[in-house]
Scaffold this motif. Structure first.
Motif, PDB file in Angstrom:
ATOM      1  N   LEU A  78       0.854  -1.178   0.000  1.00  0.00           N
ATOM      2  CA  LEU A  78       0.000   0.000   0.000  1.00  0.00           C
ATOM      3  C   LEU A  78       0.893   1.231   0.000  1.00  0.00           C
ATOM      4  O   LEU A  78       1.724   1.403   0.895  1.00  0.00           O
ATOM      5  CB  LEU A  78      -0.890   0.008   1.248  1.00  0.00           C
ATOM      6  CG  LEU A  78      -1.511  -1.344   1.629  1.00  0.00           C
ATOM      7  CD1 LEU A  78      -2.195  -1.255   2.975  1.00  0.00           C
ATOM      8  CD2 LEU A  78      -2.462  -1.811   0.560  1.00  0.00           C
ATOM      9  N   TYR A  79       0.738   2.056  -1.008  1.00  0.00           N
ATOM     10  CA  TYR A  79       1.524   3.279  -1.118  1.00  0.00           C
ATOM     11  C   TYR A  79       0.603   4.460  -0.834  1.00  0.00           C
ATOM     12  O   TYR A  79      -0.451   4.583  -1.468  1.00  0.00           O
ATOM     13  CB  TYR A  79       2.113   3.413  -2.520  1.00  0.00           C
ATOM     14  CG  TYR A  79       2.999   2.255  -2.902  1.00  0.00           C
ATOM     15  CD1 TYR A  79       4.346   2.247  -2.560  1.00  0.00           C
ATOM     16  CD2 TYR A  79       2.480   1.152  -3.590  1.00  0.00           C
ATOM     17  CE1 TYR A  79       5.167   1.175  -2.905  1.00  0.00           C
ATOM     18  CE2 TYR A  79       3.298   0.085  -3.940  1.00  0.00           C
ATOM     19  CZ  TYR A  79       4.634   0.104  -3.594  1.00  0.00           C
ATOM     20  OH  TYR A  79       5.436  -0.953  -3.926  1.00  0.00           O
ATOM     21  N   VAL A  80       0.980   5.305   0.108  1.00  0.00           N
ATOM     22  CA  VAL A  80       0.185   6.484   0.437  1.00  0.00           C
ATOM     23  C   VAL A  80       1.106   7.704   0.429  1.00  0.00           C
ATOM     24  O   VAL A  80       2.297   7.596   0.730  1.00  0.00           O
ATOM     25  CB  VAL A  80      -0.543   6.351   1.786  1.00  0.00           C
ATOM     26  CG1 VAL A  80      -1.567   5.217   1.735  1.00  0.00           C
ATOM     27  CG2 VAL A  80       0.426   6.130   2.931  1.00  0.00           C
ATOM     28  N   THR A  81       0.538   8.853   0.095  1.00  0.00           N
ATOM     29  CA  THR A  81       1.342  10.064  -0.025  1.00  0.00           C
ATOM     30  C   THR A  81       1.481  10.833   1.280  1.00  0.00           C
ATOM     31  O   THR A  81       2.220  11.813   1.337  1.00  0.00           O
ATOM     32  CB  THR A  81       0.753  10.999  -1.091  1.00  0.00           C
ATOM     33  OG1 THR A  81      -0.588  11.331  -0.721  1.00  0.00           O
ATOM     34  CG2 THR A  81       0.791  10.343  -2.469  1.00  0.00           C
ATOM     35  N   ASP A  82       0.791  10.383   2.316  1.00  0.00           N
ATOM     36  CA  ASP A  82       0.875  11.063   3.610  1.00  0.00           C
ATOM     37  C   ASP A  82       0.565  10.023   4.688  1.00  0.00           C
ATOM     38  O   ASP A  82      -0.370   9.223   4.518  1.00  0.00           O
ATOM     39  CB  ASP A  82      -0.154  12.201   3.658  1.00  0.00           C
ATOM     40  CG  ASP A  82       0.008  13.100   4.861  1.00  0.00           C
ATOM     41  OD1 ASP A  82       0.015  12.590   6.007  1.00  0.00           O
ATOM     42  OD2 ASP A  82       0.129  14.320   4.677  1.00  0.00           O
ATOM     43  N   PRO A  83       1.299  10.031   5.799  1.00  0.00           N
ATOM     44  CA  PRO A  83       1.025   9.056   6.861  1.00  0.00           C
ATOM     45  C   PRO A  83      -0.413   9.081   7.386  1.00  0.00           C
ATOM     46  O   PRO A  83      -0.910   8.061   7.847  1.00  0.00           O
ATOM     47  CB  PRO A  83       2.017   9.438   7.969  1.00  0.00           C
ATOM     48  CG  PRO A  83       3.120  10.157   7.276  1.00  0.00           C
ATOM     49  CD  PRO A  83       2.471  10.865   6.104  1.00  0.00           C
ATOM     50  N   VAL A  84      -1.099  10.218   7.290  1.00  0.00           N
ATOM     51  CA  VAL A  84      -2.479  10.279   7.784  1.00  0.00           C
ATOM     52  C   VAL A  84      -3.409   9.378   6.978  1.00  0.00           C
ATOM     53  O   VAL A  84      -4.491   9.027   7.453  1.00  0.00           O
ATOM     54  CB  VAL A  84      -3.041  11.718   7.817  1.00  0.00           C
ATOM     55  CG1 VAL A  84      -2.215  12.613   8.712  1.00  0.00           C
ATOM     56  CG2 VAL A  84      -3.172  12.307   6.436  1.00  0.00           C
ATOM     57  N   VAL A  92      -9.662  -0.102   4.815  1.00  0.00           N
ATOM     58  CA  VAL A  92     -10.220  -0.633   3.566  1.00  0.00           C
ATOM     59  C   VAL A  92      -9.553  -1.966   3.235  1.00  0.00           C
ATOM     60  O   VAL A  92     -10.214  -2.909   2.800  1.00  0.00           O
ATOM     61  CB  VAL A  92     -10.076   0.384   2.411  1.00  0.00           C
ATOM     62  CG1 VAL A  92     -10.479  -0.240   1.084  1.00  0.00           C
ATOM     63  CG2 VAL A  92     -10.915   1.623   2.698  1.00  0.00           C
ATOM     64  N   HIS A  93      -8.263  -2.059   3.461  1.00  0.00           N
ATOM     65  CA  HIS A  93      -7.561  -3.337   3.276  1.00  0.00           C
ATOM     66  C   HIS A  93      -8.254  -4.418   4.102  1.00  0.00           C
ATOM     67  O   HIS A  93      -8.499  -5.525   3.625  1.00  0.00           O
ATOM     68  CB  HIS A  93      -6.089  -3.193   3.692  1.00  0.00           C
ATOM     69  CG  HIS A  93      -5.259  -4.396   3.452  1.00  0.00           C
ATOM     70  ND1 HIS A  93      -5.201  -5.447   4.359  1.00  0.00           N
ATOM     71  CD2 HIS A  93      -4.438  -4.725   2.426  1.00  0.00           C
ATOM     72  CE1 HIS A  93      -4.374  -6.366   3.881  1.00  0.00           C
ATOM     73  NE2 HIS A  93      -3.901  -5.952   2.715  1.00  0.00           N
ATOM     74  N   GLY A  94      -8.606  -4.089   5.333  1.00  0.00           N
ATOM     75  CA  GLY A  94      -9.310  -5.036   6.202  1.00  0.00           C
ATOM     76  C   GLY A  94     -10.678  -5.428   5.662  1.00  0.00           C
ATOM     77  O   GLY A  94     -11.106  -6.577   5.816  1.00  0.00           O
ATOM     78  N   GLU A  95     -11.380  -4.489   5.023  1.00  0.00           N
ATOM     79  CA  GLU A  95     -12.673  -4.802   4.410  1.00  0.00           C
ATOM     80  C   GLU A  95     -12.519  -5.863   3.333  1.00  0.00           C
ATOM     81  O   GLU A  95     -13.355  -6.755   3.197  1.00  0.00           O
ATOM     82  CB  GLU A  95     -13.295  -3.550   3.781  1.00  0.00           C
ATOM     83  CG  GLU A  95     -13.729  -2.485   4.749  1.00  0.00           C
ATOM     84  CD  GLU A  95     -14.163  -1.202   4.040  1.00  0.00           C
ATOM     85  OE1 GLU A  95     -14.400  -1.226   2.809  1.00  0.00           O
ATOM     86  OE2 GLU A  95     -14.244  -0.164   4.731  1.00  0.00           O
ATOM     87  N   PHE A  96     -11.475  -5.760   2.539  1.00  0.00           N
ATOM     88  CA  PHE A  96     -11.254  -6.691   1.433  1.00  0.00           C
ATOM     89  C   PHE A  96     -10.585  -7.993   1.882  1.00  0.00           C
ATOM     90  O   PHE A  96     -10.880  -9.052   1.341  1.00  0.00           O
ATOM     91  CB  PHE A  96     -10.389  -6.040   0.341  1.00  0.00           C
ATOM     92  CG  PHE A  96     -11.128  -5.106  -0.558  1.00  0.00           C
ATOM     93  CD1 PHE A  96     -11.658  -5.542  -1.755  1.00  0.00           C
ATOM     94  CD2 PHE A  96     -11.305  -3.774  -0.203  1.00  0.00           C
ATOM     95  CE1 PHE A  96     -12.353  -4.675  -2.596  1.00  0.00           C
ATOM     96  CE2 PHE A  96     -11.991  -2.903  -1.032  1.00  0.00           C
ATOM     97  CZ  PHE A  96     -12.522  -3.352  -2.228  1.00  0.00           C
ATOM     98  N   PHE A  97      -9.676  -7.912   2.849  1.00  0.00           N
ATOM     99  CA  PHE A  97      -8.807  -9.054   3.163  1.00  0.00           C
ATOM    100  C   PHE A  97      -8.836  -9.471   4.630  1.00  0.00           C
ATOM    101  O   PHE A  97      -7.960 -10.223   5.058  1.00  0.00           O
ATOM    102  CB  PHE A  97      -7.366  -8.723   2.779  1.00  0.00           C
ATOM    103  CG  PHE A  97      -7.184  -8.376   1.337  1.00  0.00           C
ATOM    104  CD1 PHE A  97      -7.242  -9.361   0.366  1.00  0.00           C
ATOM    105  CD2 PHE A  97      -6.972  -7.065   0.945  1.00  0.00           C
ATOM    106  CE1 PHE A  97      -7.086  -9.050  -0.973  1.00  0.00           C
ATOM    107  CE2 PHE A  97      -6.810  -6.739  -0.388  1.00  0.00           C
ATOM    108  CZ  PHE A  97      -6.876  -7.732  -1.348  1.00  0.00           C
ATOM    109  N   GLY A  98      -9.821  -9.034   5.399  1.00  0.00           N
ATOM    110  CA  GLY A  98      -9.857  -9.332   6.825  1.00  0.00           C
ATOM    111  C   GLY A  98      -9.772 -10.798   7.165  1.00  0.00           C
ATOM    112  O   GLY A  98      -9.125 -11.190   8.132  1.00  0.00           O
TER     113      GLY A  98
END
Length: 133
Positions: A78-84, A92-98
């Motif tokens: 998962l690449y994000v442009t800000d730690p927030v 959302v990752h948990g929604e898909f892969f929990g």
């Protein structure tokens, strides 16, 4: 039997840069980084969770086209442009892969290709061996 199967990317950058949305090599399936189309869906600008949902759907669609599914995913990046953005994207990752619980890595990057994109995801998984024409 072909050992490599490519899931084509339909956007203009794939032709210019020479890449596939996903590649399957034997049982291994890898996706390119997937992002939300913020030009077509400007309401997603600034919405980390919304962009993550679209990116995961795109990546999982490519996995399915290559013969794998959600339960076959073993690694996510998962690449994000800000730690927030890490927490909403992680949720959302948990929604898909929990239930599946693949390994997951969050990387903070200085930016993504298009202005307004704040999330990109890559998936790796395995599919059953099969003959590929």
């Amino acid at each position: 039997m072909a050992l490599v199967e490519r899931v084509p990317e339909t956007g203009p950058w794939a032709q210019l840069y020479g890449y596939s949305r996903a590649v399957a090599v034997g049982p291994l399936v890898l996706t390119s980084a997937c992002t939300a189309d913020v030009e077509a869906r400007p309401h997603l600008k600034g919405d980390a969770a919304g962009q993550a949902r679209e990116a995961f759907r795109t990546a999982l669609d490519a996995m399915v086209h290559a013969g794998a599914g959600v339960s076959d995913v073993v690694r996510s990046r998962l690449y994000v442009t800000d730690p927030v953005h890490a927490d909403p994207v992680g949720r959302v990752h948990g929604e898909f892969f929990g239930v599946v619980r693949p390994t997951a890595t969050v990387v903070i990057v200085s930016g993504l290709f298009h202005p307004g994109q704040i999330v990109a995801v890559e998936l790796e998984g395995f599919r059953a061996w099969r003959d590929i024409d």
